[in-house]
Scaffold this motif. Structure first.
Motif, PDB file in Angstrom:
ATOM      1  N   GLY A 106       0.811  -1.211   0.000  1.00 51.76           N
ATOM      2  CA  GLY A 106       0.000   0.000   0.000  1.00 51.76           C
ATOM      3  C   GLY A 106       0.846   1.263   0.000  1.00 51.76           C
ATOM      4  N   VAL A 107       1.900   1.286   0.798  1.00 52.60           N
ATOM      5  CA  VAL A 107       2.764   2.457   0.856  1.00 52.60           C
ATOM      6  C   VAL A 107       3.422   2.715  -0.497  1.00 52.60           C
ATOM      7  N   VAL A 108       3.909   1.644  -1.128  1.00 47.76           N
ATOM      8  CA  VAL A 108       4.575   1.806  -2.422  1.00 47.76           C
ATOM      9  C   VAL A 108       3.596   2.287  -3.490  1.00 47.76           C
ATOM     10  N   GLY A 109       2.450   1.608  -3.587  1.00 50.10           N
ATOM     11  CA  GLY A 109       1.522   1.922  -4.667  1.00 50.10           C
ATOM     12  C   GLY A 109       0.735   3.199  -4.477  1.00 50.10           C
ATOM     13  N   PHE A 110       0.385   3.525  -3.241  1.00 50.94           N
ATOM     14  CA  PHE A 110      -0.503   4.662  -2.984  1.00 50.94           C
ATOM     15  C   PHE A 110       0.226   5.943  -2.574  1.00 50.94           C
ATOM     16  N   ASP A 111       1.501   5.817  -2.156  1.00 51.80           N
ATOM     17  CA  ASP A 111       2.183   6.995  -1.614  1.00 51.80           C
ATOM     18  C   ASP A 111       3.544   7.251  -2.263  1.00 51.80           C
ATOM     19  N   LEU A 112       4.464   6.293  -2.169  1.00 46.64           N
ATOM     20  CA  LEU A 112       5.813   6.531  -2.651  1.00 46.64           C
ATOM     21  C   LEU A 112       5.871   6.779  -4.155  1.00 46.64           C
ATOM     22  N   LEU A 113       5.261   5.897  -4.931  1.00 42.31           N
ATOM     23  CA  LEU A 113       5.330   6.059  -6.386  1.00 42.31           C
ATOM     24  C   LEU A 113       4.648   7.340  -6.872  1.00 42.31           C
ATOM     25  N   PRO A 114       3.417   7.640  -6.433  1.00 48.97           N
ATOM     26  CA  PRO A 114       2.815   8.906  -6.868  1.00 48.97           C
ATOM     27  C   PRO A 114       3.664  10.128  -6.514  1.00 48.97           C
ATOM     28  N   GLU A 115       4.221  10.145  -5.306  1.00 54.00           N
ATOM     29  CA  GLU A 115       5.045  11.279  -4.892  1.00 54.00           C
ATOM     30  C   GLU A 115       6.321  11.366  -5.733  1.00 54.00           C
ATOM     31  N   ALA A 116       6.934  10.212  -6.002  1.00 53.78           N
ATOM     32  CA  ALA A 116       8.157  10.195  -6.802  1.00 53.78           C
ATOM     33  C   ALA A 116       7.885  10.635  -8.235  1.00 53.78           C
ATOM     34  N   LEU A 117       6.795  10.169  -8.815  1.00 54.34           N
ATOM     35  CA  LEU A 117       6.459  10.542 -10.187  1.00 54.34           C
ATOM     36  C   LEU A 117       6.178  12.035 -10.307  1.00 54.34           C
ATOM     37  N   GLU A 118       5.593  12.592  -9.263  1.00 54.30           N
ATOM     38  CA  GLU A 118       5.258  14.015  -9.292  1.00 54.30           C
ATOM     39  C   GLU A 118       6.496  14.903  -9.177  1.00 54.30           C
ATOM     40  N   GLY A 119       7.497  14.456  -8.399  1.00 51.38           N
ATOM     41  CA  GLY A 119       8.602  15.350  -8.105  1.00 51.38           C
ATOM     42  C   GLY A 119       9.931  15.023  -8.741  1.00 51.38           C
TER      43      GLY A 119
END
Length: 243
Positions: free
Chosen positions: A40-53
């Motif tokens: 959940g952390v990888v799919g819902f938080d880390l990846l979206p944040e990384a892709l955005e920044g």
């Protein structure tokens, strides 16, 4: 705040080590839940944040995704090299022959735990919501880290005091890693890239180590339900924090 939260990793690692010595019957449920949290952390938080920044694409692929795959592959290569080293020393035939192999494996767990602490501190540099969600995933899987650190050290013929010493080092490692991030501020783009890389490492740990270990001896529906519950909880936590 990052250091205070990382103390949860310290406690959970010790709980995992204590469980390795005394009670292991319900370990599969904790591991199943931890695997779900990490997914959940990888799919819902880390990846979206990384892709955005993370910034620009590299040959048509977002830099964050390249680093995500790199993190997965690095974790896989390190795990395979460790397994090959153990096999080369005949660890599976006679654990008493090479106690250094057990100490080496436990030391690798300590190094991994330092990186976990850095990830907690780096996540708090993004915002508190991400810091707490990453910390929750790290703290939960530190149960497995503590369990494995003690078990690996003892399995290769080391004395109990050495196993406890390695367990203590593994428990302190995330706190040290989190404290180190108080000394510097990571640039926003570099931070996003790091989160993408760490997401790949975390996914590998969940998919290749935590979840298979959870179901190995107890392929029960309750284990699967714990995994789904862990992922659903992270969706709820992240969704609530975003509102």
């Amino acid at each position: 705040m990052a250091v205070l939260v990382a103390l949860g990793s310290f406690v959970m690692t010790l709980v995992g080590g204590w469980t390795a010595q005394h009670v292991a019957d319900r370990r599969h449920l904790v591991l199943g839940f931890a695997g779900g949290l990490m997914l959940g952390v990888v799919g819902f938080d880390l990846l979206p944040e990384a892709l955005e920044g993370a910034g620009q694409d590299v040959y048509g692929v977002p830099a964050a995704l390249l680093l995500f795959v790199a993190g997965f592959l690095v974790a896989h290569v390190v795990e395979r090299l460790m397994a090959m080293r153990q096999a080369a020393h005949g660890a599976h035939d006679d654990p008493d022959l090479v106690p250094e192999v057990g100490l080496g494996a436990a030391a690798a767990m300590v190094g991994h735990s330092v990186a976990d602490g850095v990830a907690i501190g780096a996540s708090f540099q993004v915002n508190n919501a991400m810091g707490y969600t990453v910390a929750l995933a790290v703290i939960t899987h530190d149960f497995a880290d503590g369990f494995n650190t003690y078990t690996l050290t003892r399995a290769y013929g080391n004395a109990r005091r050495k196993a406890l010493a390695m367990l203590g080092a593994d428990a302190l490692a995330p706190v040290v890693g989190a404290a180190s991030t108080l000394l510097f501020t990571i640039p926003a783009q570099a931070l996003a890239c790091y989160l993408g890389f760490f997401g790949g490492v975390l996914l590998y740990i969940a998919a290749a180590e935590i979840l298979p270990e959870a179901s190995h001896e107890h392929p029960a529906r309750t284990t699967l339900l714990c995994t789904v519950a862990g992922a659903a909880l992270m969706w709820l936590v992240i969704g609530t924090a975003a509102e």
